[in-house]
Write an enzyme that holds these catalytic residues in place. Structure first.
Site, PDB file in Angstrom:
ATOM      1  CD  GLU A  60     -71.558 -12.137  49.865  1.00  9.91           C
ATOM      2  OE1 GLU A  60     -70.695 -13.018  49.751  1.00  9.91           O
ATOM      3  OE2 GLU A  60     -71.633 -11.381  50.864  1.00  9.91           O
ATOM      4  CB  CYS A  67     -68.853  -9.892  51.232  1.00 11.34           C
ATOM      5  SG  CYS A  67     -69.510  -9.692  52.917  1.00 11.34           S
ATOM      6  CE  LYS A 110     -66.556 -13.245  50.193  1.00 13.97           C
ATOM      7  NZ  LYS A 110     -67.819 -13.355  50.981  1.00 13.97           N
TER       8      LYS A 110
END
Length: 292
Positions: A43, A153, A116
């Protein structure tokens, strides 16, 4: 294609953006040299993990997908090496900022983006200051080597995200990551928990999982984080079949037969026997109140 080699990489990052990108390219080339066809970088690898602090100047790091040179560079690299690259970037879209994955196919084509969805907000991981919650929903991309599901993540802690991608036909789940120490509890070590939750996604959905984390100690104005690496690949049963160390730059690989896994997934019956009519509580925060 049925048999596919997948790879995860991990590295430390500095404020020398060009050096970080060059290191990432070197790791991609190393993975491709080992036969990898789907290669996952960590990331936000262009810079240190800047979300340690509430620092307005870091908002200027965001670029549009069209203007970000790392995407163009990785498109050329993907086409040259004939590999699939999910690339993590800090995206600016007009007045909105997102933590975004650009999915690049093995011919260099940009298949699309994922933003995300789950944005953390805690000491050392102050992402809500920088990123709006993603608005793309969870996607699966038909790449040259199989159907790729990818999230970022904090998304990896949510079984709903993994299940949606599996339901959408993913052959592989990829999670680029930046995780390490906890400023409020220096004795805490979340590494095993972090791995096991994704191992559970693999086992529950009968699908391999790849996670790429960063390494190194990064010092911010308010705290320092030590990222624990430990990038790993699971098989479709959740067992780790490759794992990197805590503090070493690394490339790890694993080989999967996606067609065989697809047949097993269908035969095992976990998707056949699902009861979506009983899962309405998932549409609420407290498990009881479902919005009309």
């Amino acid at each position: 294609m049925s048999e596919v080699i997948v790879a995860a990489t991990q590295m430390a990052c500095s404020w020398d953006r060009g050096e970080n990108i060059a290191r990432a390219e070197r790791l991609v080339r190393q993975a491709a040299g080992r036969g990898a066809q789907i290669i996952l970088l960590q990331e936000l690898f262009e810079t240190p993990y800047f979300c340690k602090d509430l620092e307005p100047k870091h908002l200027g790091l965001a670029m549009s997908i069209e203007e970000n040179p790392v995407i163009k560079q990785m498109q050329a690299l993907a086409a040259e090496l004939k590999v699939v690259l999910p690339i993590s970037v800090f995206e600016r879209a007009n007045n909105a900022l997102f933590n975004t994955l650009a999915i690049i196919d093995a011919d260099g084509a940009l298949l699309g983006t994922y933003r995300k969805s789950h944005i953390p907000d805690g000491p050392g991981y102050l992402e809500k200051f920088y990123f709006s919650p993603g608005d793309t929903g969870f996607k699966v991309w038909p790449t040259r080597y199989g159907k790729l599901g990818a999230a970022v993540c904090w998304d990896q802690w949510f079984p709903e995200a993994a299940r949606i991608m599996a339901l959408s036909g993913a052959d592989l789940l990829c999670y680029p990551t930046a995780i390490g120490s906890e400023p409020l509890d220096p004795k805490a070590d979340t590494r095993d928990h972090w791995q096991r939750v994704m191992q559970g996604h693999a086992a529950a959905n009968i699908i391999p999982v790849v996670a790429s984390n960063r390494i190194g100690r990064e010092v911010g104005a308010s705290c320092a984080l030590t990222f624990y690496g430990s990038s790993f690949i699971t098989d479709q049963f959740g067992a780790k079949c490759a794992e990197a160390g805590r503090d070493e730059e690394a490339v790890i690989t694993a080989r999967f037969d996606f067609e065989t896994i697809r047949r097993y997934r269908i035969a095992w019956g976990v998707f056949r026997d699902r009861r979506p009519d009983l899962y309405g509580g998932l549409g609420s925060l407290d498990g009881a109140h479902v919005s009309p």
